[in-house]
Scaffold this active site. Structure first.
Site: not given
Ligand code: UFG
Length: 342
Positions: A11, A13, A82, A126, A128, A151, A155, A179, A181, A201, A299
């Site tokens: 994967g 990471i 992981f 995470s 999270t 999810y 964790k 972690y 981001n 993401n 969320g």
């Molecule tokens: N975002 C957008 N457009 C997209 C995708 C994401 O605007 O198409 C925004 C999201 O709303 C957020 C930011 O980009 O504000 C980051 O989003 P990600 O999905 O990249 O990451 P997250 O912060 O939601 O999630 C990450 C990890 C998870 C972890 C989480 C903890 O992917 O595994 O952080 O908060 F659990």
């Protein structure tokens, strides 16, 4: 050479960590079932390190499979766990699948470690687990809030299982790495993020949009209580994150000043908004990324970033790379896999 069992080593990471393990003289034993990963990352590890890591294909929730690996690979010093599902949205739609997979795999790995007297484990946790924090930056003593997704709940539960087991077994040492981001790719462009579906993401969505695979990026929300209205996160370069695992492992093996259960935040300490990240991508790559402002994504936490001081004090680790480095590396990786020249 010290053997380290790397579950989920094909994967994103896990593969970057395998590279750093090899660079520091460890011997990663990789297991993966390719349910969310791709074989090509194993080839990437080999190209970067010029070493073929030992690999077993299988599911780490499969007791017989794991036992077979421990029997064949005598002398494993540590497990880096992981292997887990990590898509927040998918976990909301299919909670049972997430609880089954993420909890069962940890329980099976712990049982096998117990049986085979392996006494060190580093767990992928995470940020999270904190939910929407009351104050930022977040340090490790921040209490957990109710998890925002199944999810996130897995964790939190896995951390609890590990802490309980570390109390029950005096010889077990556990480090949970929380972690923030992770983004970016290996600077050689031999490894990077490879989502098998439409990326959830932000950064893979940005690079796929820049590559023409997606029409435009939607920025989820511009009415948050942040300087520019978009969400704030702590984006950490994947190579920094991978190196933190090796720092944690080295400390775990050599030192007595860690408690039997330790948690560390892995982040930069810098909060960056979605719009800042998008604009930085445009700046470092020179690509006019098409994007629009859309509705909030349910969320999402409004803003969070780490206080990473504990990892520096106890592990001697801190980030060296910036989110600009990560964006450029992510783009170079995307160009390579999309066969884009220039
Ligand atoms: N975002 C957008 N457009 C997209 C995708 C994401 O605007 O198409 C925004 C999201 O709303 C957020 C930011 O980009 O504000 C980051 O989003 P990600 O999905 O990249 O990451 P997250 O912060 O939601 O999630 C990450 C990890 C998870 C972890 C989480 C903890 O992917 O595994 O952080 O908060 F659990």
């Amino acid at each position: 050479m010290k053997k380290v069992l790397v579950t989920g080593g094909a994967g994103y990471i896990g593969a970057h960590t395998a590279v750093e393990l090899i660079a520091q003289g460890f011997e990663p034993i990789i297991i993966d079932n390719f349910s969310k990963s791709d074989r090509s990352l194993l080839a990437g590890i080999e190209k970067i390190t010029d070493k073929t890591a030992t690999f077993y294909e299988g599911d780490c929730a499969d007791e017989k499979f794991i036992q077979m690996v421990f029997e064949k690979e005598k002398g494993i010093k540590c497990v880096m766990h992981f292997a887990a599902f990590k898509a927040v949205g998918e976990s909301v739609r299919q909670p049972l699948m997430y609880y089954q997979n993420n909890i069962n795999s940890l329980l099976t790995v712990l049982e096998a470690m117990n049986k085979n007297e392996v006494k060190n484990i580093i767990f992928s946790s995470s940020c999270t687990v904190y939910g929407e924090p009351d104050s930022i930056p977040v340090d490790e003593s921040t209490p957990f809030k109710k998890a925002e997704s199944p999810y996130g709940a897995t964790k939190q539960m896995c951390e609890r299982i590990l802490e309980d087991q570390s109390m029950a077994d005096n010889n077990l040492r556990v480090i949970s790495l929380r972690y923030f981001n992770p983004i970016g790719a290996h600077p050689t462009s031999m490894l990077g993020e490879l989502p098998l579906d439409v990326p959830g993401n932000l950064v893979p969505y940005i690079t796929q949009t820049a590559a023409g695979i997606r029409k435009k990026l939607t920025v989820f929300g511009s009415d948050y209580n942040t300087p520019d209205g978009s969400c704030v996160r702590d984006y950490i370069h994947i190579v920094d994150l991978a190196q933190a695992h090796v720092a944690a492992l080295s400390k775990m093996i050599d030192s007595i000043d860690l408690k039997s259960y330790e948690v560390f935040n892995l982040g930069t300490g810098l909060g960056v908004s979605v719009l800042e990240l998008v604009n930085e991508f445009i700046k470092v790559t020179g690509i006019q990324l098409p994007f629009e402002i859309g509705a909030r994504r349910s969320g999402d936490v409004e803003k969070t970033y780490a206080n990473p001081a504990k990892a520096f004090e106890k592990l001697g680790w801190k980030t060296k790379l910036t989110y600009s480095n990560a964006l450029l590396d992510a783009w170079n990786w995307q160009k390579k896999i999309s066969k884009i020249n220039g």
